[in-house]
Design a protein around this motif. Structure first.
Motif: not given
Length: 106
Positions: A39-54
């Protein structure tokens, strides 16, 4: 868990081209279970819910320092759980402008 990057490039071989055609989607996903929302040239990165659960119960998280320059597919963090340790890869190139320090403190 999330990181915010000032983006240089939003081109990645790890992000499925079919996702680009879904312009209404707010997040793009990689094959290694990272996501990015720009959004507006700034990216927010995270890990998926699947990865968190695994992963299960997380015991340690390492995030990059603010103002760090990162390249596409570079390891930018680590998540360690009672089950395993997983690297977090940058889905784009850019500069870290913010990191979620709350996950490190937890």
């Amino acid at each position: 868990m999330s990181l915010r990057l000032l983006t240089k490039s939003f081109v990645s071989q790890r992000i499925s081209p079919s996702l680009f055609s879904r312009f209404y989607a707010t997040k793009k996903y990689t094959a290694s279970h990272e996501w990015i929302s720009v959004e507006d040239g700034v990216g927010t990165v995270g890990i998926t819910e699947y990865a968190q659960n695994a992963l299960g119960d997380v015991v340690y998280v390492e995030v990059p320092e603010v103002d760090t320059e990162v390249e596409l597919d570079e390891v930018v963090g680590v998540v360690e759980s009672v089950k395993s340790t997983s690297d977090i890869y940058s889905p784009l190139s850019g500069k870290i402008v913010e990191a979620n320090e709350k996950v490190v403190e937890s």
